[in-house]
Design an enzyme around this catalytic site. Structure first.
Site, mmCIF file in Angstrom:
data_model
loop_
_atom_site.group_PDB
_atom_site.id
_atom_site.type_symbol
_atom_site.label_atom_id
_atom_site.label_comp_id
_atom_site.label_asym_id
_atom_site.label_seq_id
_atom_site.Cartn_x
_atom_site.Cartn_y
_atom_site.Cartn_z
ATOM 1 N N SER A 144 0.510 -1.116 0.331
ATOM 2 C CA SER A 144 -0.081 0.187 -0.068
ATOM 3 C C SER A 144 0.946 1.172 0.451
ATOM 4 C CB SER A 144 -1.472 0.340 1.241
ATOM 5 O OG SER A 144 -1.955 0.592 1.154
ATOM 6 N N ASP A 173 -0.332 -4.140 -3.978
ATOM 7 C CA ASP A 173 -2.148 -2.731 -3.739
ATOM 8 C C ASP A 173 -1.125 -1.361 -3.553
ATOM 9 O OD1 ASP A 173 -4.536 -2.332 -5.318
ATOM 10 O OD2 ASP A 173 -5.395 -2.473 -3.616
ATOM 11 N N ARG A 196 5.578 8.788 -7.147
ATOM 12 C CA ARG A 196 4.793 7.532 -6.452
ATOM 13 C C ARG A 196 6.055 6.621 -6.737
ATOM 14 N NH1 ARG A 196 4.097 5.924 -11.279
ATOM 15 N NH2 ARG A 196 2.528 7.390 -13.488
ATOM 16 N N ASP A 209 7.264 4.092 -9.570
ATOM 17 C CA ASP A 209 7.118 3.560 -11.207
ATOM 18 C C ASP A 209 8.121 2.984 -11.842
ATOM 19 O OD1 ASP A 209 8.981 5.179 -13.065
ATOM 20 O OD2 ASP A 209 9.020 6.120 -10.853
ATOM 21 N N ASP A 256 12.557 2.912 -10.479
ATOM 22 C CA ASP A 256 13.166 3.130 -9.293
ATOM 23 C C ASP A 256 13.859 1.551 -9.116
ATOM 24 O OD1 ASP A 256 10.948 5.999 -8.472
ATOM 25 O OD2 ASP A 256 9.218 4.247 -8.072
ATOM 26 N N HIS A 316 -8.363 -4.143 -0.469
ATOM 27 C CA HIS A 316 -6.833 -4.291 -0.745
ATOM 28 C C HIS A 316 -6.315 -5.211 0.067
ATOM 29 C CE1 HIS A 316 -4.251 -0.961 -1.020
ATOM 30 N NE2 HIS A 316 -4.119 -0.461 0.855
#
Length: 442
Positions: A148, A172, A186, A188, A191, A243
């Protein structure tokens, strides 16, 4: 200054920080701890010193290292899955497993506070990895597993290190505050040297839509998961079940009891319609399977840059469905539309699938390909029964003639194909037959 606490030299175990709702109401400030587990101390964590990792004798810098990074903790309680994940990772290979405990920081009723701490925690973990590298560790042998909000934290670490981390797995990745984020804001693919992502809750407030890795796995389309509540009356489970399923699917995959194969496709609906059941791109390795070892597909995935793969699951362990490609050749005189029901019988047991995501077209001399996903794997198959429901309740029943029907087990290539030739079905009536070996020329 945010720092890492040094563990003592005694035999006592260092456990994950256990907080409660009162801490969350008052708010917590970021405090990061690193808890080391190896095959020698699987049930007893040892806290690592941020600036002197080699001071912990169990921490062997020549071994690969996996970092487990949790997400937002609105109740403050330790994640129920963390010990299980540690044990399963240690079974994959002889490695260091480090749990990144940032519960102080993640445990806040204000989610936006926790989001702001992900950058700071990432800087701390980046510093620790640099210290590891200076001590002889290779960044290419580092694997960050983020759940998360932890998936984005892992991405920030990877970006800080210019993508030199060996691998990042995102379970997730969190959606709130990241839905309109740029790649720099975020997780991607840039990374890490390799990024794999699993999606289970894209259509609610918790998961993140889109593709964010070299390979993105979409369980049941990446949205509503079987067995999860559909109404708010179920309470907390309604909000978190989809989730959390990402973690439980990953645990099952690591335990090698699931074997969840992902099929490259542009959408889940195309997958369900049987349009994406070939894996020539990945030959000779076949389609990618969710889990720890993706090495046999890695080179192809890196060349393709971004690949989306889809699979369906059952509602409970072991989650795996038995997938058949069903090829029909029809020769009926009249055009009919219908929903297909198929049963596989083994002795007194049977498993049934209803293929109803759209009404299928049956007409003269037409080939139709279906994906039949059964909840149970019954072997051997003694009998197959079929029914085509057209919705016709008045007037005569029309006949539908099948020149050939062929069943191909998708994930079990060692099993024989099953065929039957020249079958007459009346609409809305079940017909049973024994499968035959398929003729080589058909």
């Amino acid at each position: 200054l945010i720092f890492f606490e040094e563990s003592g030299e005694g035999e006592s175990c260092d456990n994950f920080t256990d907080l409660n709702l009162s801490h969350c109401f008052m708010g917590t400030s970021l405090y990061v701890r690193l808890l080391l587990y190896t095959r020698s101390n699987l049930d007893c964590g040892r806290e690592l010193h941020h600036h002197r990792p080699a001071s912990q004798p169990l921490f062997n810098l020549t071994r690969p290292t996996a970092f487990v990074i949790h997400g937002y903790r609105p109740t403050g309680a330790p994640p129920i899955w963390v010990d299980h994940l540690v044990h399963l990772l240690a079974e994959q290979r002889d490695m260091n497993v480090v749990v990144v405990d940032w519960n102080k920081g993640a445990a806040n009723l204000n989610y936006f506070t926790a989001v702001s701490y992900t950058r700071e925690a990432a800087y701390n973990l980046t510093g620790f990895l640099v210290t590891m590298q200076e001590g002889g560790a290779s960044l290419s042998s580092v694997h960050l597993i983020g759940v998360s909000l932890g998936a984005h934290l892992a991405g920030f670490v990877g970006a800080n290190l210019k993508g030199k981390i060996g691998r990042i797995t995102g379970l997730d990745p969190a959606g709130p505050m990241f839905t309109s984020a740029t790649a720099e804001e975020r997780l991607d693919p840039s990374d890490a040297m390799f990024v794999d992502v699993l999606h289970t809750d894209m259509n609610s407030a918790f998961g993140l839509q889109g593709a964010h890795g070299h390979i993105d796995f979409y369980a049941n389309g990446g949205a509503d998961q079987p067995g999860c509540p559909k109404t708010i009356f179920a309470g907390k489970s309604y909000f978190v079940c989809d989730h959390q399923r990402s973690v439980f699917l990953y645990l099952c995959a690591l335990n090698r009891t699931c074997s969840l194969t992902g099929y490259p496709c542009s959408s889940y609906s195309d997958f369900l319609e049987g349009r994406c059941l070939q894996c020539e791109t990945f030959k000779p390795a076949s389609c990618p399977v969710l889990g720890y070892d993706l090495s046999q597909w890695r080179e192809t995935l890196l060349r393709l840059r971004q690949t989306r793969v889809f699979f369906s699951t059952t509602a409970a362990l072991p989650y795996r469905k038995l997938n058949y490609r069903v090829d029909l050749v029809t020769w009926n005189q009249y055009l009919r539309w219908g929903v297909v029901y198929i049963r596989l019988h083994s002795g007194r047991n049977f498993t049934e699938v209803r293929i109803d995501h759209k009404r299928l077209r049956f007409e003269q001399y037409t080939s139709t390909r279906l994906l039949a996903q059964f909840d149970e794997d019954l072997q051997p198959v003694h009998k197959i029964s079929m029914r085509i429901n057209t919705g016709n309740v008045i007037g005569p029943r029309y006949k539908i003639r099948l020149l050939r029907i062929r069943f191909t087990p998708l994930e079990r290539p060692e099993r024989p194909l099953m065929c039957r030739y020249d079958i007459i079905l009346e609409e809305n009536m079940e017909v049973a037959f024994r499968p035959l070996p398929c003729s080589s020329h058909l």
